[in-house]
Enzyme design. Structure first.
Site, PDB file in Angstrom:
ATOM      1  N   ASN A 113       0.844  -1.195   0.000  1.00  0.00           N
ATOM      2  CA  ASN A 113       0.000   0.000   0.000  1.00  0.00           C
ATOM      3  C   ASN A 113       0.880   1.247   0.000  1.00  0.00           C
ATOM      4  O   ASN A 113       1.945   1.289   0.621  1.00  0.00           O
ATOM      5  CB  ASN A 113      -1.000   0.000   1.156  1.00  0.00           C
ATOM      6  CG  ASN A 113      -0.382  -0.182   2.520  1.00  0.00           C
ATOM      7  OD1 ASN A 113       0.668  -0.800   2.661  1.00  0.00           O
ATOM      8  ND2 ASN A 113      -1.024   0.353   3.543  1.00  0.00           N
ATOM      9  N   ILE A 114       0.412   2.249  -0.736  1.00  0.00           N
ATOM     10  CA  ILE A 114       1.159   3.500  -0.907  1.00  0.00           C
ATOM     11  C   ILE A 114       0.210   4.641  -0.577  1.00  0.00           C
ATOM     12  O   ILE A 114      -0.713   4.940  -1.353  1.00  0.00           O
ATOM     13  CB  ILE A 114       1.697   3.634  -2.349  1.00  0.00           C
ATOM     14  CG1 ILE A 114       2.553   2.404  -2.719  1.00  0.00           C
ATOM     15  CG2 ILE A 114       2.512   4.927  -2.487  1.00  0.00           C
ATOM     16  CD1 ILE A 114       2.930   2.336  -4.195  1.00  0.00           C
ATOM     17  N   GLU A 115       0.423   5.235   0.592  1.00  0.00           N
ATOM     18  CA  GLU A 115      -0.481   6.291   1.053  1.00  0.00           C
ATOM     19  C   GLU A 115       0.006   7.659   0.582  1.00  0.00           C
ATOM     20  O   GLU A 115       1.124   7.813   0.070  1.00  0.00           O
ATOM     21  CB  GLU A 115      -0.595   6.238   2.586  1.00  0.00           C
ATOM     22  CG  GLU A 115      -1.193   4.918   3.037  1.00  0.00           C
ATOM     23  CD  GLU A 115      -1.437   4.818   4.530  1.00  0.00           C
ATOM     24  OE1 GLU A 115      -0.946   5.682   5.289  1.00  0.00           O
ATOM     25  OE2 GLU A 115      -2.127   3.866   4.934  1.00  0.00           O
ATOM     26  N   CYS A 117      -4.039   0.692  -2.709  1.00  0.00           N
ATOM     27  CA  CYS A 117      -3.927  -0.551  -1.951  1.00  0.00           C
ATOM     28  C   CYS A 117      -2.868  -1.479  -2.551  1.00  0.00           C
ATOM     29  O   CYS A 117      -2.579  -1.447  -3.755  1.00  0.00           O
ATOM     30  CB  CYS A 117      -5.253  -1.299  -1.936  1.00  0.00           C
ATOM     31  SG  CYS A 117      -6.578  -0.486  -1.056  1.00  0.00           S
ATOM     32  N   GLU A 122      -3.013  -4.684  -3.133  1.00  0.00           N
ATOM     33  CA  GLU A 122      -3.519  -5.639  -4.130  1.00  0.00           C
ATOM     34  C   GLU A 122      -3.558  -5.023  -5.521  1.00  0.00           C
ATOM     35  O   GLU A 122      -3.218  -5.656  -6.518  1.00  0.00           O
ATOM     36  CB  GLU A 122      -4.931  -6.102  -3.748  1.00  0.00           C
ATOM     37  CG  GLU A 122      -5.015  -6.836  -2.420  1.00  0.00           C
ATOM     38  CD  GLU A 122      -5.307  -5.900  -1.262  1.00  0.00           C
ATOM     39  OE1 GLU A 122      -4.810  -4.748  -1.252  1.00  0.00           O
ATOM     40  OE2 GLU A 122      -6.032  -6.322  -0.352  1.00  0.00           O
ATOM     41  N   CYS A 156     -10.228  -4.898   0.367  1.00  0.00           N
ATOM     42  CA  CYS A 156     -11.338  -3.943   0.340  1.00  0.00           C
ATOM     43  C   CYS A 156     -12.200  -4.160  -0.902  1.00  0.00           C
ATOM     44  O   CYS A 156     -11.811  -4.844  -1.857  1.00  0.00           O
ATOM     45  CB  CYS A 156     -10.805  -2.514   0.394  1.00  0.00           C
ATOM     46  SG  CYS A 156     -10.146  -1.923  -1.172  1.00  0.00           S
ATOM     47  N   CYS A 161     -10.647  -3.196  -4.333  1.00  0.00           N
ATOM     48  CA  CYS A 161      -9.684  -4.178  -4.848  1.00  0.00           C
ATOM     49  C   CYS A 161     -10.399  -5.423  -5.359  1.00  0.00           C
ATOM     50  O   CYS A 161      -9.990  -6.010  -6.369  1.00  0.00           O
ATOM     51  CB  CYS A 161      -8.674  -4.542  -3.771  1.00  0.00           C
ATOM     52  SG  CYS A 161      -7.491  -3.215  -3.467  1.00  0.00           S
TER      53      CYS A 161
HETATM   54  N1  THU Z   1      -5.307  -1.293   2.301  1.00  0.00           N
HETATM   55  C1  THU Z   1      -4.760  -2.120   1.372  1.00  0.00           C
HETATM   56  O1  THU Z   1      -3.594  -1.970   0.993  1.00  0.00           O
HETATM   57  N2  THU Z   1      -5.535  -3.119   0.878  1.00  0.00           N
HETATM   58  C2  THU Z   1      -6.833  -3.350   1.229  1.00  0.00           C
HETATM   59  O2  THU Z   1      -7.485  -4.198   0.661  1.00  0.00           O
HETATM   60  C3  THU Z   1      -7.427  -2.580   2.313  1.00  0.00           C
HETATM   61  C4  THU Z   1      -6.667  -1.383   2.762  1.00  0.00           C
HETATM   62  C5  THU Z   1      -4.491  -0.192   2.838  1.00  0.00           C
HETATM   63  C6  THU Z   1      -4.903   1.163   2.395  1.00  0.00           C
HETATM   64  C7  THU Z   1      -4.368   2.035   3.509  1.00  0.00           C
HETATM   65  O3  THU Z   1      -3.026   2.366   3.197  1.00  0.00           O
HETATM   66  C8  THU Z   1      -4.365   1.129   4.719  1.00  0.00           C
HETATM   67  O4  THU Z   1      -4.564  -0.193   4.234  1.00  0.00           O
HETATM   68  C9  THU Z   1      -5.427   1.454   5.727  1.00  0.00           C
HETATM   69  O5  THU Z   1      -6.664   1.569   5.127  1.00  0.00           O
END
Ligand code: THU
Length: 143
Positions: free
Chosen positions: A52-54, A63, A65, A97, A100
């Protein structure tokens, strides 16, 4: 839905979950402090990882995935054998989520196995992709 071309492939879940954990180490998640890793095994036999890259503008977050999926598709791989996802805690692993699930449905067959495991250690819970998104939206079946 893209059909699988392989027959009863034996998935090395230890290797796939390890790849997802390795990918999670690159997670950029300073806001949520919730690292996630994914590893997608392509029909070409190559595992592509994602984390995940915020972003400071929260809605731009991507996300793990979808990073793994888009890496694969952008390299010409559109059929997949298995997906591993790691994140969360032993009691509450990172289930994918809804966004995804829909993105994966574009390319992953209903019987593709998906393994979800805690971030640090532990075996994956493995289910068919169809369990994650039954009756998925698709434009492919239009008459
Ligand atoms: N996140 C994912 O990488 N994949 C998911 O299916 C659910 C959420 C990440 C997004 C965010 O960086 C962190 O989890 C918290 O929501």
């Amino acid at each position: 839905m893209t059909q699988r071309t392989d027959v009863n492939p034996k998935i090395d879940w230890d290797a796939l979950v390890s790849a997802a954990r390795a990918a999670a180490r690159f997670s950029h998640s300073p806001y949520s402090r919730y690292p996630v890793g994914a590893a997608l095994l392509g029909a070409d036999g190559v595992v592509r990882g994602g984390c995940n890259i915020e972003n400071a503008s929260y809605g731009l977050t991507m996300c793990a995935e979808r990073v793994a999926l888009f890496k694969s598709v952008s390299e010409g791989v559109r059929e997949f054998r298995a997906l591993a996802i790691v994140g969360g805690t032993p009691d509450s692993p990172a289930w994918p989520c809804g966004a995804c699930r829909q993105a994966l449905a574009e390319f992953c067959s209903p019987d593709m196995p998906v393994g979800v495991a805690p971030l640090r250690a532990g075996a994956p819970e493995i289910r068919d992709f169809s369990e994650f998104l039954p009756f998925s939206f698709s434009l492919r079946d239009r008459k």
